[in-house]
Motif scaffolding. Structure first.
Motif, PDB file in Angstrom:
ATOM      1  N   TYR A   1       6.828  12.015  -4.171  1.00 55.87           N
ATOM      2  CA  TYR A   1       7.363  12.012  -2.807  1.00 55.87           C
ATOM      3  C   TYR A   1       8.472  13.050  -2.691  1.00 55.87           C
ATOM      4  N   TYR A   2       8.575  13.654  -1.516  1.00 50.05           N
ATOM      5  CA  TYR A   2       9.569  14.691  -1.257  1.00 50.05           C
ATOM      6  C   TYR A   2      10.357  14.321  -0.008  1.00 50.05           C
TER       7      TYR A   2
ATOM      8  N   ARG B   1       3.416   3.864  -1.124  1.00 53.66           N
ATOM      9  CA  ARG B   1       4.431   3.920  -2.191  1.00 53.66           C
ATOM     10  C   ARG B   1       4.817   2.547  -2.726  1.00 53.66           C
TER      11      ARG B   1
ATOM     12  N   HIS C   1      11.407   2.441   3.657  1.00 52.77           N
ATOM     13  CA  HIS C   1      11.260   3.884   3.376  1.00 52.77           C
ATOM     14  C   HIS C   1      12.636   4.550   3.292  1.00 52.77           C
TER      15      HIS C   1
ATOM     16  N   ARG D   1       9.240  -1.728   7.453  1.00 51.86           N
ATOM     17  CA  ARG D   1       8.753  -0.651   6.571  1.00 51.86           C
ATOM     18  C   ARG D   1       9.626   0.605   6.712  1.00 51.86           C
TER      19      ARG D   1
ATOM     20  N   GLN E   1      -3.627   7.260  -2.276  1.00 51.78           N
ATOM     21  CA  GLN E   1      -3.454   6.063  -3.095  1.00 51.78           C
ATOM     22  C   GLN E   1      -4.553   5.059  -2.787  1.00 51.78           C
TER      23      GLN E   1
ATOM     24  N   ARG F   1       1.960  16.779   0.857  1.00 49.18           N
ATOM     25  CA  ARG F   1       0.996  16.306  -0.139  1.00 49.18           C
ATOM     26  C   ARG F   1       0.224  17.452  -0.797  1.00 49.18           C
TER      27      ARG F   1
ATOM     28  N   ASN G   1       5.374  -4.778  12.104  1.00 52.64           N
ATOM     29  CA  ASN G   1       4.830  -4.078  10.929  1.00 52.64           C
ATOM     30  C   ASN G   1       5.712  -2.917  10.491  1.00 52.64           C
TER      31      ASN G   1
ATOM     32  N   ARG H   1      -6.329  13.933   5.521  1.00 56.73           N
ATOM     33  CA  ARG H   1      -5.239  13.740   4.552  1.00 56.73           C
ATOM     34  C   ARG H   1      -5.512  14.535   3.287  1.00 56.73           C
TER      35      ARG H   1
ATOM     36  N   GLU I   1       4.714   5.550  16.965  1.00 52.91           N
ATOM     37  CA  GLU I   1       3.714   4.481  17.119  1.00 52.91           C
ATOM     38  C   GLU I   1       4.290   3.336  17.983  1.00 52.91           C
TER      39      GLU I   1
ATOM     40  N   ARG J   1      -6.748   7.724  14.596  1.00 56.81           N
ATOM     41  CA  ARG J   1      -6.269   6.911  13.481  1.00 56.81           C
ATOM     42  C   ARG J   1      -7.382   6.544  12.482  1.00 56.81           C
TER      43      ARG J   1
ATOM     44  N   ASN K   1       7.153   8.945  12.453  1.00 55.75           N
ATOM     45  CA  ASN K   1       5.764   8.510  12.702  1.00 55.75           C
ATOM     46  C   ASN K   1       5.755   7.060  13.186  1.00 55.75           C
ATOM     47  N   TYR K   2       6.624   6.224  12.595  1.00 59.37           N
ATOM     48  CA  TYR K   2       6.679   4.821  13.011  1.00 59.37           C
ATOM     49  C   TYR K   2       7.300   4.685  14.411  1.00 59.37           C
TER      50      TYR K   2
ATOM     51  N   TYR L   1       0.875  -1.173   0.000  1.00 60.23           N
ATOM     52  CA  TYR L   1       0.000   0.000   0.000  1.00 60.23           C
ATOM     53  C   TYR L   1       0.911   1.221   0.000  1.00 60.23           C
TER      54      TYR L   1
ATOM     55  N   TYR M   1      14.161   6.518   0.102  1.00 59.81           N
ATOM     56  CA  TYR M   1      14.607   7.922   0.081  1.00 59.81           C
ATOM     57  C   TYR M   1      16.045   8.025  -0.428  1.00 59.81           C
TER      58      TYR M   1
ATOM     59  N   ASP N   1       2.947  12.812  11.153  1.00 57.93           N
ATOM     60  CA  ASP N   1       1.874  12.667  10.148  1.00 57.93           C
ATOM     61  C   ASP N   1       1.539  14.035   9.549  1.00 57.93           C
TER      62      ASP N   1
END
Ligand code: NDP
Length: 253
Positions: A177-178, A34, A230, A226, A103, A170, A222, A98, A196, A90, A192-193, A32, A234, A163
């Protein structure tokens, strides 16, 4: 009602699945965002997917609470509110605020998330409302509760802030992506991860429960693979990506 024995057998299996998921996700990033690819079947609007799949956590925990006879127990009520506090963000605030085009998400991934969120909320809710030792207000001055709650809110602030920074990116061209900048992005690619992971580790500590620990372990399973994906993305995409920035833990990894 299920027996305590069945509950703990399920929980052990749940830990096992988290370990397996951790390994698999290093090789196949969840498709999901990118990493969305063709070949994962029909897709659904991304905003709707987040709303539906995360709502299950609100609903299942709500049902566990409703059918419990612990609703008058103040610490248990506080745990319930902490959980719902996160999931209202969430499930509703995060997707609805958002920006830009979200996507689409493969239905199969949304279905996995629905199953995951339902089981996870059930294990946590069932433990808190049916099996937990009777908490009393002395728990509020226990170091595990104090430290756990501090971690819970620190992690929450960290991922909401991150977030928000990602969401601002966006505003620009769709689907592009930037390099994110500011706050913890100065040190790591995925604050963000990290937020969490810290939040659910705090939850495990504050509730002092194996079910809470299983959620913290799943969050690691999870999000750690990821975060590495990411970070690699980058570095590959942006030649000027900050050299000192790490993937997940400042100055370390
Ligand atoms: P991402 O960081 O991949 O994406 C978050 C949003 O920001 C998406 O809309 C994404 O767009 C956009 N975005 C990210 N990076 C950029 C960039 N560099 N430039 C422009 N836009 C960008 O997070 P996830 O979607 O994986 O997860 C969302 C939240 O859910 C996170 O806070 C995470 O912690 C939480 N989560 C928790 C899990 C758990 O087990 N507890 C599991 C999974 C997620 P796009 O979608 O197009 O990539």
């Amino acid at each position: 009602m299920i027996s305590e024995k069945i509950f703990y057998i399920t929980l052990n299996f749940w830990f096992f699945l988290a370990g397996l998921t951790f390994i698999v996700l290093f090789f196949i990033p969840a498709p999901y965002g990118r990493y969305r690819k063709k070949g994962w079947g029909p897709v659904i609007n991304g905003k709707a997917a987040w709303l539906v799949m995360e709502s299950l956590s609100v609903l299942v925990m709500g049902l566990c609470f409703y059918f419990s006879d612990q609703t008058q127990n103040i610490p248990v009520l506080v745990f319930f509110l902490l959980w719902q506090f996160h999931y209202v963000y969430r499930a509703y605030i995060f997707p609805l605020t958002r920006r830009g085009r979200i996507q689409p998400m493969p239905i199969v991934i949304m279905s996995f998330a629905i199953v995951f969120n339902s089981i996870n909320a059930f294990l946590n809710g069932y433990f808190l409302f049916q099996l937990s030792p009777s908490f009393n207000t002395a728990w509020f001055i226990d170091i595990r509760f104090i430290l756990g709650t501090v971690l819970f809110f620190s992690g929450f602030v960290m991922h909401v802030d991150s977030d928000r920074i990602l969401n601002k990116l966006r505003n620009k061209e769709q689907g592009t992506y930037y390099i994110p900048h500011g706050h913890l992005f100065k040190f790591i690619s995925c604050p963000n991860y990290l937020g969490e992971i810290i939040q659910w580790s705090g939850w495990a500590l504050a509730t002092w429960s194996l079910a809470g620990l299983s959620f913290a372990v799943w969050t690691v399973a999870n999000l750690v693979p990821r975060a590495f994906s990411h970070h690699g993305f980058y570095k590959q995409r942006f030649k000027d990506y900050p050299k000192n920035r790490k993937a997940l833990i400042p100055f370390i990894i």
